[in-house]
Enzyme design. Structure first.
Site, PDB file in Angstrom:
ATOM      1  N   ARG A 165       0.833  -1.214   0.000  1.00  0.00           N
ATOM      2  CA  ARG A 165       0.000   0.000   0.000  1.00  0.00           C
ATOM      3  C   ARG A 165       0.871   1.270   0.000  1.00  0.00           C
ATOM      4  O   ARG A 165       0.524   2.274   0.594  1.00  0.00           O
ATOM      5  CB  ARG A 165      -0.932   0.025   1.225  1.00  0.00           C
ATOM      6  CG  ARG A 165      -1.942  -1.103   1.295  1.00  0.00           C
ATOM      7  CD  ARG A 165      -2.952  -1.047   0.183  1.00  0.00           C
ATOM      8  NE  ARG A 165      -4.050  -2.002   0.358  1.00  0.00           N
ATOM      9  CZ  ARG A 165      -4.048  -3.254  -0.086  1.00  0.00           C
ATOM     10  NH1 ARG A 165      -3.004  -3.724  -0.745  1.00  0.00           N
ATOM     11  NH2 ARG A 165      -5.087  -4.033   0.103  1.00  0.00           N
ATOM     12  N   SER A 239     -10.796  -0.887   3.047  1.00  0.00           N
ATOM     13  CA  SER A 239     -10.066  -0.981   4.322  1.00  0.00           C
ATOM     14  C   SER A 239      -9.663   0.417   4.774  1.00  0.00           C
ATOM     15  O   SER A 239      -9.013   1.135   4.003  1.00  0.00           O
ATOM     16  CB  SER A 239      -8.786  -1.809   4.175  1.00  0.00           C
ATOM     17  OG  SER A 239      -9.068  -3.109   3.728  1.00  0.00           O
ATOM     18  N   GLU A 335      -5.086   3.810   5.984  1.00  0.00           N
ATOM     19  CA  GLU A 335      -4.778   3.608   4.565  1.00  0.00           C
ATOM     20  C   GLU A 335      -5.406   4.716   3.721  1.00  0.00           C
ATOM     21  O   GLU A 335      -4.848   5.170   2.730  1.00  0.00           O
ATOM     22  CB  GLU A 335      -5.328   2.243   4.104  1.00  0.00           C
ATOM     23  CG  GLU A 335      -5.068   1.980   2.640  1.00  0.00           C
ATOM     24  CD  GLU A 335      -5.917   0.879   2.025  1.00  0.00           C
ATOM     25  OE1 GLU A 335      -5.725  -0.296   2.402  1.00  0.00           O
ATOM     26  OE2 GLU A 335      -6.758   1.195   1.158  1.00  0.00           O
TER      27      GLU A 335
HETATM   28  P1  FAD Z   1      -9.025   8.444  -5.456  1.00  0.00           P
HETATM   29  O1  FAD Z   1      -9.713   8.072  -4.192  1.00  0.00           O
HETATM   30  O2  FAD Z   1      -9.721   9.382  -6.374  1.00  0.00           O
HETATM   31  O3  FAD Z   1      -7.583   9.013  -5.104  1.00  0.00           O
HETATM   32  C1  FAD Z   1      -6.736   8.326  -4.187  1.00  0.00           C
HETATM   33  C2  FAD Z   1      -5.433   9.107  -4.052  1.00  0.00           C
HETATM   34  O4  FAD Z   1      -4.723   9.105  -5.279  1.00  0.00           O
HETATM   35  C3  FAD Z   1      -5.634  10.591  -3.724  1.00  0.00           C
HETATM   36  O5  FAD Z   1      -4.561  10.999  -2.916  1.00  0.00           O
HETATM   37  C4  FAD Z   1      -5.585  11.268  -5.087  1.00  0.00           C
HETATM   38  O6  FAD Z   1      -5.184  12.626  -5.002  1.00  0.00           O
HETATM   39  C5  FAD Z   1      -4.555  10.426  -5.803  1.00  0.00           C
HETATM   40  N1  FAD Z   1      -4.782  10.302  -7.256  1.00  0.00           N
HETATM   41  C6  FAD Z   1      -5.858   9.755  -7.866  1.00  0.00           C
HETATM   42  N2  FAD Z   1      -5.673   9.742  -9.185  1.00  0.00           N
HETATM   43  C7  FAD Z   1      -4.459  10.291  -9.428  1.00  0.00           C
HETATM   44  C8  FAD Z   1      -3.705  10.562 -10.604  1.00  0.00           C
HETATM   45  N3  FAD Z   1      -4.158  10.258 -11.820  1.00  0.00           N
HETATM   46  N4  FAD Z   1      -2.492  11.133 -10.461  1.00  0.00           N
HETATM   47  C9  FAD Z   1      -2.009  11.463  -9.247  1.00  0.00           C
HETATM   48  N5  FAD Z   1      -2.668  11.232  -8.104  1.00  0.00           N
HETATM   49  C10 FAD Z   1      -3.876  10.651  -8.186  1.00  0.00           C
HETATM   50  N6  FAD Z   1      -7.647  -0.861  -2.492  1.00  0.00           N
HETATM   51  C11 FAD Z   1      -6.803  -1.925  -2.609  1.00  0.00           C
HETATM   52  O7  FAD Z   1      -5.590  -1.750  -2.747  1.00  0.00           O
HETATM   53  N7  FAD Z   1      -7.266  -3.194  -2.557  1.00  0.00           N
HETATM   54  C12 FAD Z   1      -8.569  -3.492  -2.403  1.00  0.00           C
HETATM   55  O8  FAD Z   1      -8.953  -4.657  -2.358  1.00  0.00           O
HETATM   56  C13 FAD Z   1      -9.498  -2.394  -2.292  1.00  0.00           C
HETATM   57  N8  FAD Z   1     -10.816  -2.630  -2.086  1.00  0.00           N
HETATM   58  C14 FAD Z   1     -11.684  -1.588  -1.963  1.00  0.00           C
HETATM   59  C15 FAD Z   1     -13.036  -1.864  -1.779  1.00  0.00           C
HETATM   60  C16 FAD Z   1     -13.954  -0.840  -1.666  1.00  0.00           C
HETATM   61  C17 FAD Z   1     -15.419  -1.163  -1.467  1.00  0.00           C
HETATM   62  C18 FAD Z   1     -13.511   0.515  -1.739  1.00  0.00           C
HETATM   63  C19 FAD Z   1     -14.516   1.630  -1.656  1.00  0.00           C
HETATM   64  C20 FAD Z   1     -12.156   0.800  -1.904  1.00  0.00           C
HETATM   65  C21 FAD Z   1     -11.230  -0.261  -2.015  1.00  0.00           C
HETATM   66  N9  FAD Z   1      -9.855  -0.018  -2.188  1.00  0.00           N
HETATM   67  C22 FAD Z   1      -8.988  -1.080  -2.335  1.00  0.00           C
HETATM   68  C23 FAD Z   1      -9.314   1.352  -2.191  1.00  0.00           C
HETATM   69  C24 FAD Z   1      -9.422   2.074  -3.567  1.00  0.00           C
HETATM   70  O9  FAD Z   1     -10.375   1.466  -4.396  1.00  0.00           O
HETATM   71  C25 FAD Z   1      -8.094   2.084  -4.293  1.00  0.00           C
HETATM   72  O10 FAD Z   1      -7.119   2.734  -3.524  1.00  0.00           O
HETATM   73  C26 FAD Z   1      -8.182   2.780  -5.669  1.00  0.00           C
HETATM   74  O11 FAD Z   1      -6.989   2.613  -6.389  1.00  0.00           O
HETATM   75  C27 FAD Z   1      -8.490   4.270  -5.552  1.00  0.00           C
HETATM   76  O12 FAD Z   1      -8.767   4.760  -6.845  1.00  0.00           O
HETATM   77  P2  FAD Z   1      -9.530   6.129  -7.057  1.00  0.00           P
HETATM   78  O13 FAD Z   1      -9.473   6.442  -8.506  1.00  0.00           O
HETATM   79  O14 FAD Z   1     -10.883   6.060  -6.457  1.00  0.00           O
HETATM   80  O15 FAD Z   1      -8.612   7.107  -6.238  1.00  0.00           O
HETATM   81  N1  EPU Z   2     -10.954 -10.766   9.953  1.00  0.00           N
HETATM   82  C1  EPU Z   2     -11.634 -10.862  11.145  1.00  0.00           C
HETATM   83  N2  EPU Z   2     -12.611  -9.948  11.399  1.00  0.00           N
HETATM   84  C2  EPU Z   2     -12.955  -8.986  10.523  1.00  0.00           C
HETATM   85  C3  EPU Z   2     -12.253  -8.883   9.312  1.00  0.00           C
HETATM   86  C4  EPU Z   2     -11.235  -9.802   9.039  1.00  0.00           C
HETATM   87  O1  EPU Z   2     -11.361 -11.719  11.967  1.00  0.00           O
HETATM   88  O2  EPU Z   2     -13.875  -8.226  10.826  1.00  0.00           O
HETATM   89  C5  EPU Z   2      -9.927 -11.768   9.644  1.00  0.00           C
HETATM   90  C6  EPU Z   2     -10.463 -12.739   8.565  1.00  0.00           C
HETATM   91  O3  EPU Z   2     -11.189 -13.783   9.138  1.00  0.00           O
HETATM   92  C7  EPU Z   2      -9.195 -13.228   7.914  1.00  0.00           C
HETATM   93  C8  EPU Z   2      -8.261 -12.029   8.047  1.00  0.00           C
HETATM   94  O4  EPU Z   2      -8.802 -11.180   9.052  1.00  0.00           O
HETATM   95  O5  EPU Z   2      -8.652 -14.307   8.638  1.00  0.00           O
HETATM   96  C9  EPU Z   2      -8.083 -11.270   6.742  1.00  0.00           C
HETATM   97  O6  EPU Z   2      -9.351 -10.791   6.283  1.00  0.00           O
HETATM   98  P1  EPU Z   2      -9.651 -10.516   4.730  1.00  0.00           P
HETATM   99  O7  EPU Z   2      -9.303 -11.726   3.913  1.00  0.00           O
HETATM  100  O8  EPU Z   2     -11.029  -9.992   4.633  1.00  0.00           O
HETATM  101  O9  EPU Z   2      -8.611  -9.417   4.330  1.00  0.00           O
HETATM  102  P2  EPU Z   2      -8.148  -8.068   5.059  1.00  0.00           P
HETATM  103  O10 EPU Z   2      -6.770  -8.285   5.580  1.00  0.00           O
HETATM  104  O11 EPU Z   2      -9.172  -7.587   6.011  1.00  0.00           O
HETATM  105  C10 EPU Z   2      -6.960  -7.167   2.927  1.00  0.00           C
HETATM  106  C11 EPU Z   2      -6.865  -5.872   2.195  1.00  0.00           C
HETATM  107  C12 EPU Z   2      -8.067  -5.678   1.300  1.00  0.00           C
HETATM  108  C13 EPU Z   2      -8.099  -6.814   0.293  1.00  0.00           C
HETATM  109  C14 EPU Z   2      -8.177  -8.146   1.051  1.00  0.00           C
HETATM  110  C15 EPU Z   2      -8.063  -9.334   0.121  1.00  0.00           C
HETATM  111  C16 EPU Z   2      -5.542  -4.338   3.509  1.00  0.00           C
HETATM  112  C17 EPU Z   2      -5.532  -3.150   4.386  1.00  0.00           C
HETATM  113  N3  EPU Z   2      -6.748  -4.775   3.110  1.00  0.00           N
HETATM  114  O12 EPU Z   2      -8.080  -7.084   3.790  1.00  0.00           O
HETATM  115  O13 EPU Z   2      -7.914  -4.447   0.592  1.00  0.00           O
HETATM  116  O14 EPU Z   2      -9.202  -6.703  -0.570  1.00  0.00           O
HETATM  117  O15 EPU Z   2      -7.073  -8.228   1.992  1.00  0.00           O
HETATM  118  O16 EPU Z   2      -6.752  -9.436  -0.335  1.00  0.00           O
HETATM  119  O17 EPU Z   2      -4.482  -4.867   3.174  1.00  0.00           O
HETATM  120  C18 EPU Z   2      -8.360  -2.106   0.723  1.00  0.00           C
HETATM  121  O18 EPU Z   2      -7.139  -1.941   0.731  1.00  0.00           O
HETATM  122  O19 EPU Z   2      -9.187  -1.155   0.721  1.00  0.00           O
HETATM  123  C19 EPU Z   2      -8.890  -3.472   0.707  1.00  0.00           C
HETATM  124  C20 EPU Z   2     -10.207  -3.759   0.769  1.00  0.00           C
END
Ligand code: FAD
Ligand code: EPU
Length: 339
Positions: A165, A239, A335
């Site tokens: 991240r 997250s 994050e």
């Molecule tokens: P924004 O929120 O619009 O911007 C994020 C940051 O990047 C800001 O600081 C912004 O200024 C900057 N930025 C955006 N675009 C540019 C650009 N073109 N040039 C320079 N700076 C820029 N993240 C994960 O890593 N893994 C996950 O599994 C994951 N799951 C998610 C699930 C949900 C339901 C949600 C809501 C979010 C999740 N995220 C996850 C976080 C998010 O989706 C990612 O970080 C995504 O890449 C953000 O993209 P965005 O276009 O919405 O960025």
């Molecule tokens: N867990 C709990 N309680 C909870 C949530 C999770 O006990 O309420 C335990 C689960 O049972 C599991 C472990 O934590 O054993 C990991 O949970 P999960 O697989 O849901 O993944 P996470 O660590 O909570 C991370 C990323 C996610 C990504 C998933 C899948 C970060 C900060 N988050 O979540 O990314 O989608 O793994 O790879 O690394 C994001 O960055 O926004 C994001 C959603």
């Protein structure tokens, strides 16, 4: 045509659904638009914030400056060999749409990252990752524009200094570049990565024995839909905290007190702890204050129950941080980008 608007409501531009406004707002549809914007007094005299999908941003206050909504579009095949391709996507392309496009073309490597909200341009910011893959695994390079000079710079993978991240765009080059496009090296030979336990269980539930790349994408989509709230229905930014890294010594002492501790060993000898587990153990799942809450299906996700303020979400995150520290002596790091 470049159009700079005044006093725009940012609620439609952040997936937390927070009410906030900005003094100035401009959408860019091309690099030329950005270069024209850069020459304006509004640009020169104000703070700037680039937004893509707004899915990793929390507005705790109005933004007194210029918000630049990135709408750069286009996907191009840069090169192709028998085994792989290099594909370049403009920064404003929807991430999940791009992943599905790659799968449909038979270009593999991004399928585990299906359904992550947001745009391509933000993907390198925090080296997005999920289900055993991070973009650094298939990243080729990116094009960026220096926000103060307008000059173009190519960043190689090494120059991005990707970590968990993390990238240089959140550290030493914070706020310095507009990422305009990102290219990925993808395989033409289908091979699946099912190392993340939940994928195999989901494939079993789907009764798939010999999974295709599309099956893996579908499994990831199903897992995500089962525990992550859909921002269209409930405001959130995924997250809220990172999973913290602790030393082996700290891990061993925690494991003695908390036998069920969820942790993953890292190559450097440290351990990554599941922050969701730590938060849940503090009894915070479903905890709500001032309309902001800890999601009841995934404690690592904070949600907007309706019309809460960004300040309420931020204060809740501080409360969660304190509770986890008090119980485990572990400091969580946010994050989400706080504005
Ligand atoms: P924004 O929120 O619009 O911007 C994020 C940051 O990047 C800001 O600081 C912004 O200024 C900057 N930025 C955006 N675009 C540019 C650009 N073109 N040039 C320079 N700076 C820029 N993240 C994960 O890593 N893994 C996950 O599994 C994951 N799951 C998610 C699930 C949900 C339901 C949600 C809501 C979010 C999740 N995220 C996850 C976080 C998010 O989706 C990612 O970080 C995504 O890449 C953000 O993209 P965005 O276009 O919405 O960025
Ligand atoms: N867990 C709990 N309680 C909870 C949530 C999770 O006990 O309420 C335990 C689960 O049972 C599991 C472990 O934590 O054993 C990991 O949970 P999960 O697989 O849901 O993944 P996470 O660590 O909570 C991370 C990323 C996610 C990504 C998933 C899948 C970060 C900060 N988050 O979540 O990314 O989608 O793994 O790879 O690394 C994001 O960055 O926004 C994001 C959603």
């Amino acid at each position: 045509m470049l159009d700079i608007k005044n006093n725009v409501n940012l609620k439609p531009f952040n997936t937390f659904g927070i009410e906030a406004s900005c003094t100035f707002f401009a959408e860019i549809n091309s690099v030329e638009d950005f270069l024209a914007l850069l020459k304006t007094d509004t640009y020169k005299n104000n703070l700037k914030l680039i937004v893509g999908g707004g899915s990793n941003i929390l507005f705790t206050t109005n933004f007194n400056g210029l918000v630049i909504k990135n709408n750069l579009k286009g996907i191009t095949l840069v090169s192709e060999s028998n085994d792989d391709v290099i594909v370049r996507a403009a920064a404003g392309e929807n991430w999940h749409g791009f992943v599905l496009w790659c799968i449909a073309k038979g270009f593999y490597g991004l399928e585990n990252l299906s359904l992550i909200p947001g745009c391509v341009g933000a993907s390198p910011m925090q080296n997005i990752g999920a289900y055993g893959v991070e973009i650094k695994d298939v990243f080729n390079d990116l094009e960026a524009i220096d926000k103060s000079t307008g000059s173009k710079k190519i960043f190689t993978k090494a120059e991005c200094e990707f970590g968990y991240r993390e990238s240089v765009f959140k550290t030493k080059y914070k706020d310095q570049f507009l990422i305009s496009s990102v290219s990925f090296k993808l395989s033409k030979q289908p091979s699946v990565n099912t190392t993340y336990g939940a994928i195999n269980s989901e494939l079993e539930a789907m009764k798939v024995t010999n999974p295709t790349v599309k099956d893996v994408s579908n499994a990831v989509i199903a897992i995500r839909q089962s525990k992550l709230p859909n921002p269209a229905e409930m405001g959130n930014a995924g997250s809220f905290f990172k999973n913290p890294e602790v030393s082996a010594e700290k891990f061993n002492s925690l494991k003695t007190s908390f036998e069920a501790l969820v942790a993953y060993p890292l190559p450097n000898g440290n351990y990554k702890l599941a922050a969701g587990w730590l938060i849940e153990q503090c009894g915070l799942k479903g905890f709500e204050k001032d309309g902001a809450a800890v999601h009841s299906k995934q404690a690592l996700v904070l949600i907007n129950k309706g019309n809460c303020t960004g300040k309420a979400v931020f204060e809740l995150s501080g409360y969660v941080l304190q509770k986890v520290f008090d119980k485990f002596g572990v400091t969580l790091e946010r994050e989400v980008n706080i504005i």
